[in-house]
Design a protein around this motif. Structure first.
Motif, short mmCIF file in Angstrom:
data_model
loop_
_atom_site.label_atom_id
_atom_site.label_comp_id
_atom_site.label_asym_id
_atom_site.label_seq_id
_atom_site.Cartn_x
_atom_site.Cartn_y
_atom_site.Cartn_z
N TRP A 407 -7.34 22.23 27.63
CA TRP A 407 -6.09 22.31 26.87
C TRP A 407 -5.04 21.36 27.44
O TRP A 407 -4.36 20.66 26.69
N ILE A 408 -4.91 21.37 28.76
CA ILE A 408 -3.95 20.46 29.39
C ILE A 408 -4.35 19.01 29.14
O ILE A 408 -3.51 18.15 28.87
N LEU A 475 0.86 27.16 27.91
CA LEU A 475 1.59 26.39 26.89
C LEU A 475 0.65 25.43 26.16
O LEU A 475 0.70 25.32 24.92
N SER A 476 -0.21 24.76 26.90
CA SER A 476 -1.17 23.83 26.28
C SER A 476 -2.14 24.57 25.37
O SER A 476 -2.51 24.05 24.30
N GLY A 477 -2.56 25.78 25.77
CA GLY A 477 -3.45 26.56 24.93
C GLY A 477 -2.80 26.96 23.63
O GLY A 477 -3.43 26.91 22.56
N HIS A 480 -2.58 23.95 21.44
CA HIS A 480 -3.91 23.63 20.90
C HIS A 480 -4.24 24.52 19.71
O HIS A 480 -4.76 24.05 18.69
N LYS A 481 -3.94 25.81 19.83
CA LYS A 481 -4.20 26.73 18.72
C LYS A 481 -3.38 26.38 17.48
O LYS A 481 -3.81 26.57 16.34
N LEU A 482 -2.18 25.83 17.73
CA LEU A 482 -1.31 25.43 16.62
C LEU A 482 -1.64 24.02 16.11
O LEU A 482 -1.05 23.59 15.12
#
Length: 488
Positions: A407-408, A475-477, A480-482
């Motif tokens: 994700w990062i 935050l990165s996760g 990513h989901k968005l």
């Protein structure tokens, strides 16, 4: 007996009917064929807009690991000097960050440019991305931003720092990507049998790396470095210091060709003002940590030095060249064992060369000079870690433990700006109570970590791990989901 005339007339009518039916059938087939062709054309056009290319999970995880290392060493290196940049010769955890980035850039170039068939489009994209990297590099590291501790912005143009991390990445990206694009028609589409076939197929890339190596080595060991001086300004006085040199091929802090080239090209006032060599024993009794300068410290201990300088960045092209080789292996070899047979031996070979050069004092491992042994050592380490990630994530399919790194890595530029450059903490610090030292960031670090563990060093380390790295992973996760990504 039937009339022959009527029989002929009946046959003629049947023939006409059959021909009509054939025409109708053929018309229907032609209509269907046209519809199928139109459908195929639509399918071919749609991927240009909607279709998402499959990402390489190993590359994203490795990129995320590099961002995590950068945040760790930048924010916890002051408390743990052993993980901070080596003051001169040697290699610490922090010294792996820059070459890892360049290795990743090389791998990404190989994967990205193969999707752009037209050379003009590829060159346009390369130039645009290079300009974006240069802009963000000067903005974030040129002195304009004072994040996260000082709530001010602006830079004196007489003191602006022209080169830095993103600028070096921009230079390496531009040269390596340009060679990759311009030599597309000069290499075979299918490799010949043999272990070294991929090296010969991409000989122009290796030639570019070799040219960079020759330029660096010839300049470093043959360029004459004369005496030079600099000025240190304080509130009370202005003092001029002179450094005695008059030599060639010196690899120490004072008289190396790398620093000389930067002083001549950029000007001494535009170099990094806080070089890590100030932590050397010759400069401070607190070595390897920061501390006040010794009374008998040499004059160069007070001088500026650019760790991402021009000459050292030329040899950094070789780091990107090795990275793009790993990307070429990904493209041409589809089997796991075939890829690993290409990657691992090269990585081990680079490590052996670096160790021999360093411990024989032929070419010490040195991040500040970006020495050849440093290139080999860090590229070898990058190859080993990349191969290990590939085995864990792609071969053994143990993807879940590395998802936060992926994700990062997918939003590396955003996390670099927010975290590594301190833009998000600076934004939070802008909302203070009575004093600029009384903010949410400082309060959490002091009361939740330092006071609980009764140790500033341990508290700082835990703060960086949980309040920064874990936070940016979450935050990165979410991003990513968005489906939110920031790409240059």
């Amino acid at each position: 007996m039937a009339d022959p005339g009527k029989m002929e007339e009946g046959l003629a009518r049947s023939k006409v009917n059959l021909e009509g039916e054939d025409r109708e059938i053929m018309g229907e087939k032609e209509d269907k064929l046209v519809e199928e062709q139109q459908h195929l054309q639509l399918q071919q056009q749609q991927p240009l807009v909607k279709q998402k290319t499959k990402r390489v999970a190993t590359l994203d995880a490795f990129r995320g690991l590099t961002i995590v290392l950068m945040i760790l060493v930048d924010d916890a290196g002051g408390a743990y000097a052993r993980i901070d940049h080596s003051p001169w010769n040697g290699c610490t955890l922090a010294d792996f960050v820059m070459p890892f980035f360049l290795f990743i850039v090389g791998v990404a170039i190989a994967l990205a440019l193969k999707k752009i068939p037209k050379v003009k489009d590829a060159i346009r994209k390369i130039c645009l991305r290079t300009l974006k990297l240069l802009f963000w590099g000067v903005l974030l590291q040129g002195g304009y931003s004072h994040a996260p501790n000082d709530l001010v912005y602006g830079v004196d143009m007489k003191q602006i720092r022209w080169f830095g991390i993103l600028q070096r990445i921009a230079l390496v990206y531009f040269i390596v990507a340009l060679i990759e694009t311009l030599t597309t028609k000069l290499r075979p589409t299918v490799l010949k049998p043999g272990y070294s076939s991929i090296l010969t197929a991409y000989r122009w890339q290796w030639l570019g790396g070799f040219v960079a190596f020759v330029i660096y080595m010839v300049t470093t060991y043959s360029l004459y470095v004369p005496d030079w001086s600099f000025v240190v300004k304080t509130d009370d006085e202005t003092t001029r210091y002179t450094v005695k040199c008059g030599m060639r091929g010196h690899l120490g802090p004072a008289c190396n060709a790398v620093g000389y080239v930067d002083r001549q090209v950029w000007g001494i006032n535009h170099l990094y003002a806080y070089p890590v060599w100030k932590r050397l024993k010759a400069c401070t009794h607190s070595s390897p940590s920061e501390g006040p300068l010794r009374e008998d410290a040499p004059s160069w201990c007070r001088a500026p030095f650019e760790p991402e300088g021009l000459l050292s960045s030329i040899l950094a092209i070789l780091s990107g060249t090795i990275g793009i080789h790993y990307g070429h292996v990904l493209i041409h070899f589809k089997g796991h064992s075939e890829r690993l047979k290409q990657w691992v031996p090269m990585a081990l070979g680079l490590l052996i060369v670096a160790i021999i050069l360093h411990f024989t004092d032929a070419i010490p491992i040195n991040k500040q000079l970006y020495s050849f042994s440093y290139v080999c050592f860090t590229a070898g380490a990058a190859g080993i870690i990349f191969s290990a990630f590939y085995i864990l994530i792609d071969v053994w399919e143990l993807r879940t433990p590395f998802l936060f790194l992926e994700w990062i890595g997918m939003n590396a530029m955003l996390i670099y700006v927010l975290g590594a450059q301190g833009i998000l903490p600076a934004f939070v610090n802008g909302w203070y109570y009575e004093s600029t030292n009384n903010t949410l960031v400082f309060w959490i670090q002091k009361h939740v970590f330092n006071n609980v563990w009764h140790s500033v060093r341990l508290g700082t380390l835990l703060y960086v791990i949980f309040a920064e790295i874990v936070f940016y992973g979450v935050l990165s996760g979410i991003l990513h989901k968005l489906g939110i990504y920031w790409k240059l």
